[in-house]
Write a protein that holds these residues in place. Sequence first.
Motif, PDB file in Angstrom:
ATOM      1  N   ALA A 502       0.858  -1.181   0.000  1.00  0.00           N
ATOM      2  CA  ALA A 502       0.000   0.000   0.000  1.00  0.00           C
ATOM      3  C   ALA A 502       0.897   1.234   0.000  1.00  0.00           C
ATOM      4  N   ALA A 503       0.290   2.379  -0.248  1.00  0.00           N
ATOM      5  CA  ALA A 503       1.072   3.607  -0.226  1.00  0.00           C
ATOM      6  C   ALA A 503       0.300   4.684   0.515  1.00  0.00           C
ATOM      7  N   LEU A 504       1.059   5.534   1.171  1.00  0.00           N
ATOM      8  CA  LEU A 504       0.459   6.683   1.831  1.00  0.00           C
ATOM      9  C   LEU A 504       1.022   7.942   1.194  1.00  0.00           C
ATOM     10  N   LEU A 505       0.135   8.820   0.751  1.00  0.00           N
ATOM     11  CA  LEU A 505       0.567  10.072   0.144  1.00  0.00           C
ATOM     12  C   LEU A 505       0.159  11.222   1.068  1.00  0.00           C
ATOM     13  N   CYS A 506       1.132  12.068   1.410  1.00  0.00           N
ATOM     14  CA  CYS A 506       0.797  13.274   2.167  1.00  0.00           C
ATOM     15  C   CYS A 506       0.868  14.460   1.222  1.00  0.00           C
ATOM     16  N   LEU A 507      -0.206  15.263   1.208  1.00  0.00           N
ATOM     17  CA  LEU A 507      -0.268  16.373   0.259  1.00  0.00           C
ATOM     18  C   LEU A 507      -0.357  17.687   1.018  1.00  0.00           C
ATOM     19  N   ALA A 570       0.367  10.414  -8.277  1.00  0.00           N
ATOM     20  CA  ALA A 570       0.840  11.673  -7.689  1.00  0.00           C
ATOM     21  C   ALA A 570       0.868  12.764  -8.760  1.00  0.00           C
ATOM     22  N   GLN A 571       1.352  12.405  -9.929  1.00  0.00           N
ATOM     23  CA  GLN A 571       1.418  13.394 -11.006  1.00  0.00           C
ATOM     24  C   GLN A 571       0.014  13.828 -11.419  1.00  0.00           C
ATOM     25  N   ARG A 572      -0.890  12.841 -11.456  1.00  0.00           N
ATOM     26  CA  ARG A 572      -2.283  13.153 -11.811  1.00  0.00           C
ATOM     27  C   ARG A 572      -2.863  14.153 -10.805  1.00  0.00           C
ATOM     28  N   SER A 593       2.320  19.807  -3.137  1.00  0.00           N
ATOM     29  CA  SER A 593       3.523  18.995  -2.994  1.00  0.00           C
ATOM     30  C   SER A 593       3.104  17.698  -2.332  1.00  0.00           C
ATOM     31  N   ILE A 594       3.752  16.627  -2.785  1.00  0.00           N
ATOM     32  CA  ILE A 594       3.316  15.310  -2.307  1.00  0.00           C
ATOM     33  C   ILE A 594       4.514  14.513  -1.813  1.00  0.00           C
ATOM     34  N   GLY A 595       4.368  13.939  -0.639  1.00  0.00           N
ATOM     35  CA  GLY A 595       5.358  13.010  -0.122  1.00  0.00           C
ATOM     36  C   GLY A 595       4.744  11.625  -0.062  1.00  0.00           C
ATOM     37  N   ILE A 596       5.540  10.627  -0.467  1.00  0.00           N
ATOM     38  CA  ILE A 596       4.965   9.287  -0.580  1.00  0.00           C
ATOM     39  C   ILE A 596       5.787   8.285   0.236  1.00  0.00           C
ATOM     40  N   ALA A 597       5.086   7.444   0.979  1.00  0.00           N
ATOM     41  CA  ALA A 597       5.759   6.328   1.658  1.00  0.00           C
ATOM     42  C   ALA A 597       5.036   5.043   1.290  1.00  0.00           C
ATOM     43  N   ALA A 620      10.006  17.296  -0.809  1.00  0.00           N
ATOM     44  CA  ALA A 620       9.350  17.723  -2.049  1.00  0.00           C
ATOM     45  C   ALA A 620       9.178  19.237  -2.037  1.00  0.00           C
ATOM     46  N   LYS A 621       8.767  19.752  -0.892  1.00  0.00           N
ATOM     47  CA  LYS A 621       8.541  21.189  -0.776  1.00  0.00           C
ATOM     48  C   LYS A 621       9.852  21.956  -0.924  1.00  0.00           C
ATOM     49  N   GLU A 622      10.891  21.412  -0.360  1.00  0.00           N
ATOM     50  CA  GLU A 622      12.193  22.051  -0.454  1.00  0.00           C
ATOM     51  C   GLU A 622      12.675  22.088  -1.891  1.00  0.00           C
ATOM     52  N   ALA A 623      12.450  20.979  -2.577  1.00  0.00           N
ATOM     53  CA  ALA A 623      13.010  20.811  -3.917  1.00  0.00           C
ATOM     54  C   ALA A 623      12.354  21.776  -4.898  1.00  0.00           C
ATOM     55  N   ALA A 624      11.069  21.685  -5.026  1.00  0.00           N
ATOM     56  CA  ALA A 624      10.385  22.536  -6.001  1.00  0.00           C
ATOM     57  C   ALA A 624       8.910  22.485  -5.699  1.00  0.00           C
ATOM     58  N   ARG A 625       8.209  23.493  -6.125  1.00  0.00           N
ATOM     59  CA  ARG A 625       6.754  23.456  -5.968  1.00  0.00           C
ATOM     60  C   ARG A 625       6.186  22.415  -6.926  1.00  0.00           C
ATOM     61  N   ASP A 626       4.977  21.975  -6.592  1.00  0.00           N
ATOM     62  CA  ASP A 626       4.276  21.042  -7.452  1.00  0.00           C
ATOM     63  C   ASP A 626       5.129  19.828  -7.784  1.00  0.00           C
ATOM     64  N   SER A 627       5.743  19.246  -6.775  1.00  0.00           N
ATOM     65  CA  SER A 627       6.506  18.039  -7.061  1.00  0.00           C
ATOM     66  C   SER A 627       6.157  16.972  -6.043  1.00  0.00           C
ATOM     67  N   TYR A 628       6.528  15.754  -6.359  1.00  0.00           N
ATOM     68  CA  TYR A 628       6.319  14.676  -5.406  1.00  0.00           C
ATOM     69  C   TYR A 628       7.644  13.989  -5.154  1.00  0.00           C
ATOM     70  N   ARG A 629       7.768  13.420  -3.989  1.00  0.00           N
ATOM     71  CA  ARG A 629       8.986  12.694  -3.649  1.00  0.00           C
ATOM     72  C   ARG A 629       8.596  11.425  -2.924  1.00  0.00           C
ATOM     73  N   PHE A 630       9.335  10.343  -3.256  1.00  0.00           N
ATOM     74  CA  PHE A 630       9.175   9.112  -2.487  1.00  0.00           C
ATOM     75  C   PHE A 630      10.111   9.180  -1.296  1.00  0.00           C
TER      76      PHE A 630
END
Length: 952
Positions: A502-507, A570-572, A593-597, A620-630
Amino acid sequence: MPPLPPNEAERLAALRDLRILDTAPEAHFDAVCSTAATLFAVPIALITLIDSERQWFKAKCGIAADGTPRDIAFCTYAILSDDVLVVEDATTDPRFAHSPLVTGEHAVRFYVGAPLVLRSGIRLGTLCLVDTKPRTFSELQIVQLQGLARIVVAHIELHRARIAAESALEERIRSVTLIKASEERYRTAHAKLEQTTDLLRLAQEAAGAGIWQWSLDSDVVQNSSESAHMLGFDCGSGSTDWIDISTAQWAARVHPDDLPLVHAAHTAALRDGSNYKVEYRVRRPEGSVGYRWLMSFGRIIRDEATGEALQIVGLDLDVTERRTTQDALIQSERRLRTSEERLALALDSGSDGLWDWNVATGQVWYSDRWYTMFGYEPGEVEAHINTCMGLTHPDDLEQTLALVAEHFEERSATYASERRMRTKSGDYTWVLSRGRVVSRDPQGTPLRMVGTYIDISERKASEHRIAYMARHDALTGLPNRTVFYEHLEHRLAEVRRGRGQAALLCLDLDRFKSVNDTLGHPAGDQLLCQIATRLRANICDGDVVVRLGGDEFAIIVSHVDHVHQVSSLAQRMIDAVGQPLDLRGHLVTVGVSIGIALSPSNGDTAETLFKNADLALYRAKEAARDSYRFYEAGMDAAIETRMQLELEMREAIMCGSFAMHYQPGLRLSDHRIVGFEALMRWPHPTRGMIAPGAFIPLAEETGLIVSLGSWALQEACREAAAWPGHLRIAVNVSAVQFQQPGLEESVISALRTSGLPPHRLVLEITESVLVQDAEAVIARLHRLKSFGVRIALDDFGTGYSSLSYLRRFPFDSIKIDRSFVSEIDDPGAAAIVRAVVGIAKQLGATVTAEGVETEHQLEQVGLEGCTDIQGYFISCPMPADDTKAFIKENLFTGTQADLRDIHPNQTKDTISSERLAGCPRRDPRSARSGAQCGRDPAAQSGRTQAGDHGSH
Ligand code: C2E
Ligand code: CA
Ligand code: CA
């Protein structure tokens, strides 16, 4: 002249025979009247009897009169047919419109009369209802009124039976007299018995009775033909002979329930020598059904000499009719009681529907409201317990039956069940059904149960709403955290058992705050709702999206086959959120911005998964706006420290564990100390003294800077107020703090509480403040300046370096960043310093060179035109106590302090050099100078700032 019924003469005769007119009130008739008045909610209810010239009230309720003339009575018309006469408004009925009852003072407008019809068809009078207001009367009410009228008739029949019984009694007395007479004779001679029986026969003929004599020495009873007939033996008509019937034959005809009664009567009479009377049932002759009731009188005949009982002579009366009437009466009384009970129930409980269940037959009486509650017309569905159970929601049936059983078995005092019932339209509605068993047989088996129904659909709806609210976010309607955690825990438990990933996405939304601030909260709310809708639209079945609060959302992807599936989701989400939103005509775009575990690889508990998804979000927030990171292993270390720090910082603010250090500033023209800059320190219990560079940015990010900054103002002003009056105190105001409302208030409050004159306070702001909303900032600066406070432009040259700002606001001083000072030998740097000095001169502002660590630097900045210096060369920042000592001992104890007093090249040894023991300025050639006192790289990253005085 009012119309008369066709059988008027017969009718009047029957009425007279009843001997009921002008009799005293009787409770059962009165009870019917009051029941009717209550049941139909009318002021007046009457039982009227129509005599030749008058109507007379046998019972009344709500009226004083005993009757009225017949010609004006409504009832005169009511007895013309068997139907109920309904006059909804008498003023519109030509028969009554002109009646004095209608035009009179307490005018009658409404009348309903149910005729009292005897079995013979005679209509004696009515049971009627009267009201002074016009009203309507339903078909069902008509039926109900007729029911009550039948009860009245049953009472009248009983009355008649009583009269008949009285006559029979008179006969009996006559008979007994005759028996007595015969007995007299019997006493004298057995032979006269014949004569006695003749007399008995006479009595029998007179009373329609049967007589018998039983010689106790035999098993045979001699019965007159009437008596034999009564006992159900056919002996041909007209027989006048005695018929022998054995006691066994007789007993076989007696109702088994009554046999003991008759035996007991015999035994008692034989023992006491008294007469007896007993009523018992005998089977009707073969071929016909049922029993007839006999009233049997007996007398013991004894031997005069010995007193021995020889015979019993007796007389039987057929009292079947009376008994039947009596039973009917008991029945109708019971019915009356039942309806009274129901009525009481209805009035007491304020309930909606009533029911009365005959447990043995399954028949249920339902009140009208019971039917209408479920959308039916009264009587539209069968009044049976099965109907009720059939309407019960299948899911509620089992529990309902269990509750009924519980009450039947007397395990509950009352029965109560909440359940759904199907209405005529097919929907279900919630009801509360309550009731109790009101009668049981001797074995305890329930016979009758009554109860109520209350519509609780509204309560259920609000309960449902509350339950819904407890599980949903009020704003967006998304499931809330509770639901989310339940789902997550459930799914993770499966994952732990090896069932997939499963995955958890924090937005976290970007730019939400500015929308909220500029367009207002309603627009912000609208935005969140629209985003929620978009997020929901992009998840798959089984996935859950939740708003964690503010502009934070989270998503559980329940089944992950491949990581790619999650990244494309996440991109969607990023694409969907990024589409422009229309907020009341304003087109707005926000990002996310989305973080994924992933589970199990990044954790298999909700806690770790959340933590890791959050870390990834941070990145993700540090890197760039509108991005996601695993999430990646090791990501947590730095961020975790930061989070830990934030937590500790909050605690420190609450506990007041921050401290202020003070660094002096020197005027070059006369080498005098003109003031101090307040620099914040955080004495951390485990990490030592933490420099502001390590926590101010975090305080700015988290908003803690506002309270921290106002504390700094208070503290610095308080401290400075104790210093000599010409010393200024400079306090740093962060850009974030400058943006927040309330700065003016906290400045004023700091000045007021400390008593520090405004001109002694310097607010240091950086250029970054100016780039944001220049107009507003400048206005604010003017406001602050108007309080008398001085404004310094700090760190000049580092950031945006726009000289033009200098022209837009009259700063009192400009502080040139120490990077220029350290490179003062570089011609470029020197040129900038020179330019700033030039502008400042025009403005009348002082120019402070920051970070002067060496004598050389001091000389150079002086040559370039700086008016003031600050730096380790003079002193490191010191704790408050050291600062006081510094002021007192070195500089301001009467004699004028001089740079030479403290300058290491001066040979004069002063107290100041003692005070500054440990400060590297004492050995300006030392390579450690700056690093020791100031901010070495370690200090910048938040570790102990070893150089400060306070940390020694
Ligand atoms: P700043 O306003 O430029 O403060 C001067 C900084 O230079 C101080 O660092 C001071 O210790 C350091 N310094 C002074 N003389 C020398 C020197 O000769 N050589 C070197 N290398 N450094 C010197 P500090 O105390 O670490 O403060 C760092 C920054 O933190 C300050 O820079 C200021 O921007 C911020 N800060 C400190 N206290 C506060 C505060 O109360 N509120 C706000 N908003 N910011 C503060
Ligand atoms: Ca400063
Ligand atoms: Ca500075």
